[in-house]
Every structure is written in structure tokens, then in C-alpha cells.
Design a protein around this motif. Structure first.
Motif, PDB file in Angstrom:
ATOM      1  N   ALA A 180      17.911 -37.793 -46.840  1.00 49.41           N
ATOM      2  CA  ALA A 180      17.527 -37.282 -45.528  1.00 49.41           C
ATOM      3  C   ALA A 180      16.047 -36.920 -45.498  1.00 49.41           C
ATOM      4  N   GLU A 181      15.374 -37.379 -44.460  1.00 53.32           N
ATOM      5  CA  GLU A 181      13.957 -37.056 -44.292  1.00 53.32           C
ATOM      6  C   GLU A 181      13.742 -35.548 -44.242  1.00 53.32           C
ATOM      7  N   SER A 182      14.717 -34.823 -43.689  1.00 55.60           N
ATOM      8  CA  SER A 182      14.584 -33.368 -43.576  1.00 55.60           C
ATOM      9  C   SER A 182      14.552 -32.690 -44.940  1.00 55.60           C
ATOM     10  N   ASP A 183      15.229 -33.261 -45.942  1.00 52.03           N
ATOM     11  CA  ASP A 183      15.228 -32.683 -47.290  1.00 52.03           C
ATOM     12  C   ASP A 183      13.927 -32.959 -48.033  1.00 52.03           C
ATOM     13  N   ARG A 209      17.496 -32.265 -54.657  1.00 55.61           N
ATOM     14  CA  ARG A 209      18.833 -32.501 -55.196  1.00 55.61           C
ATOM     15  C   ARG A 209      19.772 -33.258 -54.253  1.00 55.61           C
ATOM     16  N   PRO A 210      19.894 -32.899 -52.972  1.00 59.30           N
ATOM     17  CA  PRO A 210      20.821 -33.644 -52.105  1.00 59.30           C
ATOM     18  C   PRO A 210      20.448 -35.120 -51.968  1.00 59.30           C
ATOM     19  N   SER A 211      19.143 -35.400 -51.860  1.00 63.10           N
ATOM     20  CA  SER A 211      18.699 -36.795 -51.732  1.00 63.10           C
ATOM     21  C   SER A 211      18.945 -37.560 -53.019  1.00 63.10           C
ATOM     22  N   PHE A 235      15.634 -41.952 -62.161  1.00 60.57           N
ATOM     23  CA  PHE A 235      15.383 -40.930 -61.142  1.00 60.57           C
ATOM     24  C   PHE A 235      16.085 -39.660 -61.599  1.00 60.57           C
ATOM     25  N   ALA A 236      15.674 -38.528 -61.063  1.00 58.04           N
ATOM     26  CA  ALA A 236      16.329 -37.269 -61.385  1.00 58.04           C
ATOM     27  C   ALA A 236      16.248 -36.346 -60.178  1.00 58.04           C
ATOM     28  N   GLY A 237      17.101 -35.347 -60.179  1.00 57.40           N
ATOM     29  CA  GLY A 237      17.077 -34.354 -59.112  1.00 57.40           C
ATOM     30  C   GLY A 237      16.192 -33.181 -59.480  1.00 57.40           C
TER      31      GLY A 237
END
Length: 342
Positions: free
Chosen positions: A203-206, A231-233, A306-308
Motif C-alpha cells: 500500500a502506498e499509504s504504508d 512490515r505490512p508491505s 527483501f526484508a521487513g
């Protein structure tokens, strides 16, 4: 030298070393340089340092920089003439002469700070070359690869170029300004595709910068290896990749900071889902597979690189940047990505 768009101070390891890491070439000795000049404690240059100090006996300005991975450098702050491959000379560059240096600098002579702050190398040379530069980082497995190369010759060497010339094939996205952090190059990441389809959960918002707090946002950082997403992305991207790569055998347990790894041992040809990053203004970086599925051992284990992060800022790291000519157009306030730019 290590190239770092995530910091500003330029520094070299200097003799005599109190605490230094192993360097591949000779350590710089300021006592043998006729162009080296110490910076006085009261000089405006000294006051620009975020963590400056003063040796009262010598009236000499001191610097210290600590990096996010725990690495640190400290020593005298000075000016010196730098000469690059090809003969270009830049006089009176403000830099650190590091006598205490510890961390992951991988045998480099020092670090070239390429950030947006007043002490960064691009800012210091802006009157002569403008505020633009570009680099191309070769595949880390290349035999002549050097993450610390500033202008090395050879088709498989990393290079950095200063001046307004940019890659004609680059697609550009606007720089985003963080009023609370002048150093970093922020961009607006608006989505990621896996297998040609946008991942709904990225999400762009995240990933958007909040200018009122200075938190969030996405930076392009050559000094960080692995791309880290809010994290959510990240969770949405990882799950989408796992679903698209269902035909590959997962390796249990992950590896280090990676939670998605595959056992590809014995396989000569592997088909993997495509991954592309989408930016504001229509810019896109279609990543080659070696930029997101990387070997971590000699047994054929490859991990999704990749990682959060829960640290607020998301980072596009140098593994994902390799092979691209990444253009930082400070005059036009934009960042560009040109594939196969080395």
C-alpha cells in the motif's frame, strides 16, 4: 572507497591508526601530504558536523560518524585535494582523517558520503559539477566487482560519475523532501508487481513520508544491502512471491534476516516470477532475478532478498540496485533508474 548515499561525511583511514580494519591498499598518511590542512575548532566547517568535537591542545576539529549497522569512524576533520582516475582533481574537500575505524567497510580506503547534506561530496563540488551524479553497481559476484570503486576501469567494475550527464534510458521519479532529514534521497514507491500483477497489499499509504513527523517514506541507499519495506508491505510482497513461486521447493527455517529461501541445489535452469518496483511519475525498475533471489551458501540455497522493517523508513538497498545506472539529479530534483547501465 565505499559509496554511501545514506550519509554525508567523506573520510579516509589515516595513519597512525589506533583502531583500524584491514585495508587492501596503503593507509593514507597526512604527514606526507602538502595539501592536507587541519580544520580549526572555530571554523564554520567544524560547526557543520552533527557529531563534532575539539582537541583543545591542537585547536583541531574532531569528527565522529556512527552508522546504522554499528560501524563507526572517528578522527581529525581536515581538508585535502582528491585526485580521481582520469586525472580530475578537486581541491579543499572537507573530510575525516579516521584514526579509529571499526565495522563492515570491506578493505576500502574509506567512504565517499553522497547524501544531500552540506558536507557530502556532491554538495561540496556542486559549484564545479552541479548537484548531479550517477553510479552503477555491478553484480556482487563479479570477479572484478568492487563496492568501494569510485571510478574504476573495466567493464565489470562499479563506477560513479559526477556532473549533469545522465543515462538516456533512465526513467525518473521526483525526489521527495523530508524537512526533518536533509541527508536521505526519498522517493515515492507506489507499488510492486510480482509476475506482472500489482501486489494489492503493498500500500502506498504504508510507504509514504509524513513530512510533519519525518517518519515513513522510502529512501534509495547504496550503503544498505537488502531492501527493507514497512512490515505490512513486505508481508504482502513475500506472500505474493511465495504463491507465484509455488513450483520451487522452500528451504525450511530461512537464513539470517531472510524468511523465504529455496533449495535450488542440482537445478541448472530455474524459472522465477518477475519483480518490478513502481514509482511516482511512472518510473519503473524491473529487477533481474539475481537482484531478488540470491545465493546464501554453497549448497544451492537461494533467498528472497527483501526484508521487513518496523523502523519507520523503508530502504531500497544496493542488491536491488545492482546493474542499474542510478541517477541522482539534484538540479532537477529527481532520481532515475536505467537498466543494464554498467
Amino acid at each position: 572507497m565505499v559509496l554511501d548515499t545514506g550519509s554525508d561525511v567523506v573520510w579516509l583511514q589515516c595513519a597512525p591508526c589506533r583502531t583500524c580494519y584491514d585495508q587492501s591498499g596503503p593507509v593514507f598518511d597526512s604527514r606526507r601530504s602538502s595539501s592536507y590542512g587541519a580544520v580549526d575548532c572555530a571554523a564554520p566547517l567544524c560547526r557543520r558536523l552533527d557529531s563534532g568535537g575539539c582537541d583543545l591542545r591542537r585547536r583541531a576539529c574532531l569528527y565522529q560518524v556512527a552508522y546504522g549497522d554499528g560501524s563507526v569512524t572517528a578522527g581529525d576533520f581536515a581538508t585535502e585535494t582528491l585526485t580521481f582516475a582520469g586525472g580530475a582533481r578537486v581541491a579543499r574537500v572537507a573530510l575525516g582523517c579516521g584514526h579509529d575505524n571499526e565495522g563492515l567497510f570491506v578493505a576500502a580506503a574509506g567512504l565517499l558520503g553522497l547524501g544531500r547534506g552540506s558536507l557530502s561530496f556532491p554538495t561540496q563540488i556542486s559549484r564545479r559539477y552541479g548537484r548531479s551524479f550517477s553510479y552503477c553497481l555491478v553484480d556482487r559476484t563479479s570477479s572484478s566487482s568492487s563496492s568501494s570503486s569510485s571510478a574504476a576501469s573495466g567493464s565489470r567494475s562499479s563506477t560513479v560519475t559526477f556532473g549533469p550527464g545522465s543515462a538516456a534510458s533512465a526513467s525518473f521519479t521526483p525526489m521527495v523532501r523530508n524537512p526533518r532529514m536533509e541527508t536521505f534521497y526519498y522517493v515515492q514507491l507506489v507499488g510492486i508487481s510480482v509476475g506482472g500483477a500489482r501486489v494489492p497489499g503493498v500500500a502506498e499509504s504504508d510507504l509514504r513520508l509524513d513530512p510533519s513527523t519525518g517518519r515513513g517514506g522510502v529512501i534509495v541507499d547504496s550503503g544498505t544491502s537488502v531492501t527493507r519495506l514497512a512490515r505490512p508491505s513486505y508481508s504482502a510482497l513475500r506472500d505474493a512471491f511465495r504463491a507465484a513461486a509455488a513450483g520451487l521447493r522452500l528451504s525450511p527455517g530461512g537464513f539470517s534476516l531472510f524468511d523465504t529461501c529455496y533449495d535450488l541445489g542440482g537445478r541448472k535452469v530455474v524459472k522465477v516470477p518477475t519483480v518490478s518496483m513502481h514509482f511516482a511519475g511512472g518510473a519503473e525498475a524491473a529487477l533481474p532475478p539475481e537482484n531478488y533471489l540470491i545465493p546464501v551458501d554453497s549448497r544451492g540455497t537461494f533467498c528472497f532478498a527483501f526484508a521487513g522493517t518496523d523502523g519507520g523508513v523503508s530502504i531500497i538497498g544496493n542488491i536491488q540496485q545492482q546493474g542499474f545506472r542510478v541517477v541522482f539529479d539534484g538540479d532537477g530534483q529527481r532520481v532515475g533508474f536505467a537498466p543494464k547501465g554498467c
